[in-house]
Design a protein around this motif. Sequence first.
Motif, PDB file in Angstrom:
ATOM      1  N   TYR A 125       0.852  -1.073  -0.099  1.00 49.19           N
ATOM      2  CA  TYR A 125       0.158  -0.171  -0.014  1.00 49.19           C
ATOM      3  C   TYR A 125       0.950   1.271   0.051  1.00 49.19           C
ATOM      4  O   TYR A 125       1.828   1.260   0.616  1.00 49.19           O
ATOM      5  CB  TYR A 125      -0.851  -0.004   1.257  1.00 49.19           C
ATOM      6  CG  TYR A 125      -2.080  -0.627   1.057  1.00 49.19           C
ATOM      7  CD1 TYR A 125      -3.190  -0.412   0.195  1.00 49.19           C
ATOM      8  CD2 TYR A 125      -2.322  -1.889   1.855  1.00 49.19           C
ATOM      9  CE1 TYR A 125      -4.408  -0.961   0.046  1.00 49.19           C
ATOM     10  CE2 TYR A 125      -3.533  -2.656   1.884  1.00 49.19           C
ATOM     11  CZ  TYR A 125      -4.512  -2.325   0.760  1.00 49.19           C
ATOM     12  OH  TYR A 125      -5.694  -2.956   0.767  1.00 49.19           O
ATOM     13  N   VAL A 174      -3.399   2.675  -1.611  1.00 50.95           N
ATOM     14  CA  VAL A 174      -3.621   2.226  -3.058  1.00 50.95           C
ATOM     15  C   VAL A 174      -2.521   1.015  -3.190  1.00 50.95           C
ATOM     16  O   VAL A 174      -1.355   1.165  -2.798  1.00 50.95           O
ATOM     17  CB  VAL A 174      -3.569   3.168  -4.071  1.00 50.95           C
ATOM     18  CG1 VAL A 174      -3.696   2.609  -5.431  1.00 50.95           C
ATOM     19  CG2 VAL A 174      -4.603   4.136  -3.774  1.00 50.95           C
ATOM     20  N   ARG A 230      -3.418  -5.269  -7.032  1.00 52.41           N
ATOM     21  CA  ARG A 230      -4.114  -6.337  -6.556  1.00 52.41           C
ATOM     22  C   ARG A 230      -4.439  -7.291  -7.972  1.00 52.41           C
ATOM     23  O   ARG A 230      -4.041  -6.979  -9.034  1.00 52.41           O
ATOM     24  CB  ARG A 230      -5.476  -6.016  -6.058  1.00 52.41           C
ATOM     25  CG  ARG A 230      -6.453  -5.287  -6.762  1.00 52.41           C
ATOM     26  CD  ARG A 230      -7.053  -5.808  -8.014  1.00 52.41           C
ATOM     27  NE  ARG A 230      -8.155  -6.872  -7.454  1.00 52.41           N
ATOM     28  CZ  ARG A 230      -8.738  -7.776  -8.178  1.00 52.41           C
ATOM     29  NH1 ARG A 230      -8.445  -8.088  -9.350  1.00 52.41           N
ATOM     30  NH2 ARG A 230      -9.366  -8.742  -7.381  1.00 52.41           N
ATOM     31  N   THR A 269      -0.999  -9.282 -12.483  1.00 51.93           N
ATOM     32  CA  THR A 269      -0.033  -8.355 -11.709  1.00 51.93           C
ATOM     33  C   THR A 269       1.085  -8.507 -12.633  1.00 51.93           C
ATOM     34  O   THR A 269       2.118  -7.623 -12.354  1.00 51.93           O
ATOM     35  CB  THR A 269       0.240  -8.670 -10.304  1.00 51.93           C
ATOM     36  OG1 THR A 269       0.548  -9.848 -10.247  1.00 51.93           O
ATOM     37  CG2 THR A 269      -1.120  -8.489  -9.466  1.00 51.93           C
ATOM     38  N   ARG A 302      -6.052  -1.814  -6.106  1.00 50.09           N
ATOM     39  CA  ARG A 302      -7.332  -1.567  -5.113  1.00 50.09           C
ATOM     40  C   ARG A 302      -7.190  -0.317  -4.342  1.00 50.09           C
ATOM     41  O   ARG A 302      -6.040   0.198  -3.918  1.00 50.09           O
ATOM     42  CB  ARG A 302      -6.879  -2.881  -4.003  1.00 50.09           C
ATOM     43  CG  ARG A 302      -7.901  -2.761  -2.892  1.00 50.09           C
ATOM     44  CD  ARG A 302      -7.751  -3.806  -1.970  1.00 50.09           C
ATOM     45  NE  ARG A 302      -8.478  -3.821  -0.832  1.00 50.09           N
ATOM     46  CZ  ARG A 302      -8.450  -4.735   0.484  1.00 50.09           C
ATOM     47  NH1 ARG A 302      -7.788  -5.647   0.212  1.00 50.09           N
ATOM     48  NH2 ARG A 302      -9.148  -4.701   1.399  1.00 50.09           N
ATOM     49  N   LYS A 312      -8.350   1.647  -1.027  1.00 57.21           N
ATOM     50  CA  LYS A 312      -8.832   1.424   0.460  1.00 57.21           C
ATOM     51  C   LYS A 312      -8.934   2.717   0.859  1.00 57.21           C
ATOM     52  O   LYS A 312      -8.036   3.436   1.612  1.00 57.21           O
ATOM     53  CB  LYS A 312      -7.925   0.471   1.362  1.00 57.21           C
ATOM     54  CG  LYS A 312      -8.513   0.049   2.641  1.00 57.21           C
ATOM     55  CD  LYS A 312      -7.757  -1.143   3.031  1.00 57.21           C
ATOM     56  CE  LYS A 312      -8.487  -1.442   4.403  1.00 57.21           C
ATOM     57  NZ  LYS A 312      -7.650  -2.627   4.912  1.00 57.21           N
ATOM     58  N   ASN A 336     -13.761   0.022   0.194  1.00 56.25           N
ATOM     59  CA  ASN A 336     -12.784  -0.585  -0.899  1.00 56.25           C
ATOM     60  C   ASN A 336     -13.440  -0.636  -2.231  1.00 56.25           C
ATOM     61  O   ASN A 336     -14.724  -1.028  -2.331  1.00 56.25           O
ATOM     62  CB  ASN A 336     -12.681  -2.171  -0.353  1.00 56.25           C
ATOM     63  CG  ASN A 336     -11.980  -2.275   0.957  1.00 56.25           C
ATOM     64  OD1 ASN A 336     -10.738  -2.313   0.905  1.00 56.25           O
ATOM     65  ND2 ASN A 336     -12.484  -2.403   2.070  1.00 56.25           N
ATOM     66  N   TRP A 337     -12.671  -0.295  -3.134  1.00 57.73           N
ATOM     67  CA  TRP A 337     -13.039  -0.182  -4.597  1.00 57.73           C
ATOM     68  C   TRP A 337     -12.160  -0.850  -5.307  1.00 57.73           C
ATOM     69  O   TRP A 337     -10.749  -0.597  -4.924  1.00 57.73           O
ATOM     70  CB  TRP A 337     -13.433   1.195  -5.067  1.00 57.73           C
ATOM     71  CG  TRP A 337     -14.593   1.735  -4.174  1.00 57.73           C
ATOM     72  CD1 TRP A 337     -14.667   2.198  -3.083  1.00 57.73           C
ATOM     73  CD2 TRP A 337     -15.983   1.718  -4.648  1.00 57.73           C
ATOM     74  NE1 TRP A 337     -16.053   2.900  -3.028  1.00 57.73           N
ATOM     75  CE2 TRP A 337     -16.950   2.236  -3.761  1.00 57.73           C
ATOM     76  CE3 TRP A 337     -16.725   0.728  -5.705  1.00 57.73           C
ATOM     77  CZ2 TRP A 337     -18.364   2.213  -3.800  1.00 57.73           C
ATOM     78  CZ3 TRP A 337     -17.937   1.041  -6.050  1.00 57.73           C
ATOM     79  CH2 TRP A 337     -18.701   1.756  -4.908  1.00 57.73           C
ATOM     80  N   LEU A 338     -12.257  -1.273  -6.764  1.00 55.64           N
ATOM     81  CA  LEU A 338     -11.254  -1.651  -7.591  1.00 55.64           C
ATOM     82  C   LEU A 338     -11.049  -0.825  -8.567  1.00 55.64           C
ATOM     83  O   LEU A 338     -12.186  -0.520  -9.317  1.00 55.64           O
ATOM     84  CB  LEU A 338     -11.340  -3.380  -7.892  1.00 55.64           C
ATOM     85  CG  LEU A 338     -11.746  -4.273  -6.530  1.00 55.64           C
ATOM     86  CD1 LEU A 338     -11.971  -5.503  -7.002  1.00 55.64           C
ATOM     87  CD2 LEU A 338     -10.366  -4.215  -5.578  1.00 55.64           C
ATOM     88  N   ASP A 364     -16.983  -2.740  -7.845  1.00 56.75           N
ATOM     89  CA  ASP A 364     -17.054  -3.024  -6.512  1.00 56.75           C
ATOM     90  C   ASP A 364     -15.979  -4.036  -6.158  1.00 56.75           C
ATOM     91  O   ASP A 364     -15.504  -4.680  -7.217  1.00 56.75           O
ATOM     92  CB  ASP A 364     -18.421  -3.734  -5.988  1.00 56.75           C
ATOM     93  CG  ASP A 364     -19.869  -2.810  -6.057  1.00 56.75           C
ATOM     94  OD1 ASP A 364     -19.786  -2.388  -5.112  1.00 56.75           O
ATOM     95  OD2 ASP A 364     -20.509  -2.824  -7.056  1.00 56.75           O
ATOM     96  N   MET A 365     -15.659  -4.243  -4.973  1.00 57.88           N
ATOM     97  CA  MET A 365     -14.829  -5.346  -4.333  1.00 57.88           C
ATOM     98  C   MET A 365     -15.795  -6.667  -3.812  1.00 57.88           C
ATOM     99  O   MET A 365     -16.850  -6.314  -3.488  1.00 57.88           O
ATOM    100  CB  MET A 365     -13.796  -4.748  -3.306  1.00 57.88           C
ATOM    101  CG  MET A 365     -12.941  -5.858  -2.753  1.00 57.88           C
ATOM    102  SD  MET A 365     -11.955  -5.188  -1.736  1.00 57.88           S
ATOM    103  CE  MET A 365     -11.074  -6.732  -0.803  1.00 57.88           C
ATOM    104  N   GLN A 422     -16.580  -8.691  -1.352  1.00 55.44           N
ATOM    105  CA  GLN A 422     -16.512  -8.654   0.147  1.00 55.44           C
ATOM    106  C   GLN A 422     -17.577  -8.731   0.696  1.00 55.44           C
ATOM    107  O   GLN A 422     -18.858  -8.626   0.352  1.00 55.44           O
ATOM    108  CB  GLN A 422     -15.690  -7.418   0.657  1.00 55.44           C
ATOM    109  CG  GLN A 422     -16.414  -6.117   0.368  1.00 55.44           C
ATOM    110  CD  GLN A 422     -15.712  -5.009   0.936  1.00 55.44           C
ATOM    111  OE1 GLN A 422     -15.906  -3.950   0.477  1.00 55.44           O
ATOM    112  NE2 GLN A 422     -14.954  -5.256   2.016  1.00 55.44           N
TER     113      GLN A 422
END
Length: 525
Positions: A82, A105, A108, A113, A121, A123, A141-143, A196-197, A199
């Motif tokens: 992060y 950030v 992910r 990767t 990601r 956060k 949390n978002w992607l 959305d993540m 979760q």
Amino acid sequence: MKKATQMISAALAALVLCSCSASKKPDTNNKTSAGSLPVLSIETVSKESNVLDFVNEPVAKHVSELIASWTPNYKMPPEPYYEDCLITLKDTDGSTVLDSSEARVKVRGNWTTTYDKKPLRLKFTEKQSLLGLNDGAEQRNWLLLAEYKDGSMLRNRAALYASREIMKEDGLFAADSQLVSVEINGEYYGVYLLSDMQQVSSHRVNITEPETGYTGTDIGYFMEYDGYFYNEDELHGFPLDFADNAPLTPFDGEGGGGRTIDPLPKDEYDPKPYMGMTIKSTVNSAEQHDFIENYVNNVYKIMYEAAYNDKAYVFDSSFKSLSLASNITPQQAVENVVDVDSLADMYIISELTCDADIYWSSFYMDADFGAEGSKKLRFEAPWDFDSAMGNKNRCIDGTGFYAANIVPDVDGGPEENGAYYTINPWLAVIAGEDWYQDIVKEKWTKAYDSGVFERTCQLITDESGKYQGDFTKNYDKWNNIINNEIFAAELSAPAKECTNEAEAAAFLHDWLEKRVDFLNSQWHS
């Protein structure tokens, strides 16, 4: 891909796409205007000269370890970490909808990767609503999905849209999404899919979350069917036994042709992987871990015994052991422990998209043993479609049954080079049951008649045409639709022939129409 499609310009490609009815526009819940995307800007707090290494260099540790195992002198990259950042988001009209919000950030993903343009990601320190996604839900949390190997950049977008339309009818979660342009420290990084993540959350996978440190088993469990389960700590992964590796008959619409397949390796020479579950939600004790491991394996056994031996098994009151029941039917035994509507929804989505990864990962389910929980295995949160819908050589002409069938592994090479065939047991185990197929057909017919698939095609048309300027700018930066050596071997022949986003979107649209036509011929009542 048809030669005419290969030759068209970006503008003409948008017109080729218009074979879906223009009168039925997808309701995307997002504000859009021609020619420009919302802009998400990431500014690092640190001003060190190498600060952007956090987004350019990391590779998932388990992936880099695999690469190192066959690559001499491989230099191990850093694993994702992060970085403290401030995030600003501007809508298509230039208005600021999020201003310098604190977030962390990091990169992910798994194999994605390894690409130059990496998924991220976000956060946030405080929950944020972004562009009205998921009905305006505020989440930390978002992607940001990079869509690097999908030339159209619209496969995840289209699949998630269709998934939300189908799953909302049963109160199930599927991620929302919106294309955005991303800048990092003032540098343009391209078009990403904001989403959305996956979760546990009251606005996402809505199951009972345990209090901090709580060790009782009456909680919700969110899980991924995952070939990487062995990388998890002891509390967050477990193997599957699939009814002692009992053979499955693939569903091909024709009775399986006498074929069977073991879902797990049958001996040391079998190249199939051992499969298991990754627990994605909070687990605080071995008791919780062991409870859900036993429950999931026994639910599968109930499904298998019902479909293959015409027997009805039931749990005891503690959901720990099974006994044979004579007062219910095998179908009722399955319905006691499986949210069959959710499984049928997931099967339709999986069959529609012909995802190459379907046997391996990104296949989610949950079980809620909280006071308000159903105490059934429920399938939701469909995910990861960048290898789907013709991008790899799967169902390339749009025909045939795939999701509960015997499928090649993700690389799909010759068996003498270690490739193998496998199956998704969760989709296959009851796929041949007439009562289950009746549910699938009813759900398909309702979705088709309501225009879900027509609107999904229209979404591809709309967004490919509307955002050609953004897609062109993205490929001017990365040029990965042409310089695609790192993933070219994964692409189907028609996907590999595309030279720009418009051609790739035209191919996606044509493939999806053919797929819908085939499934409609099989399932429409």
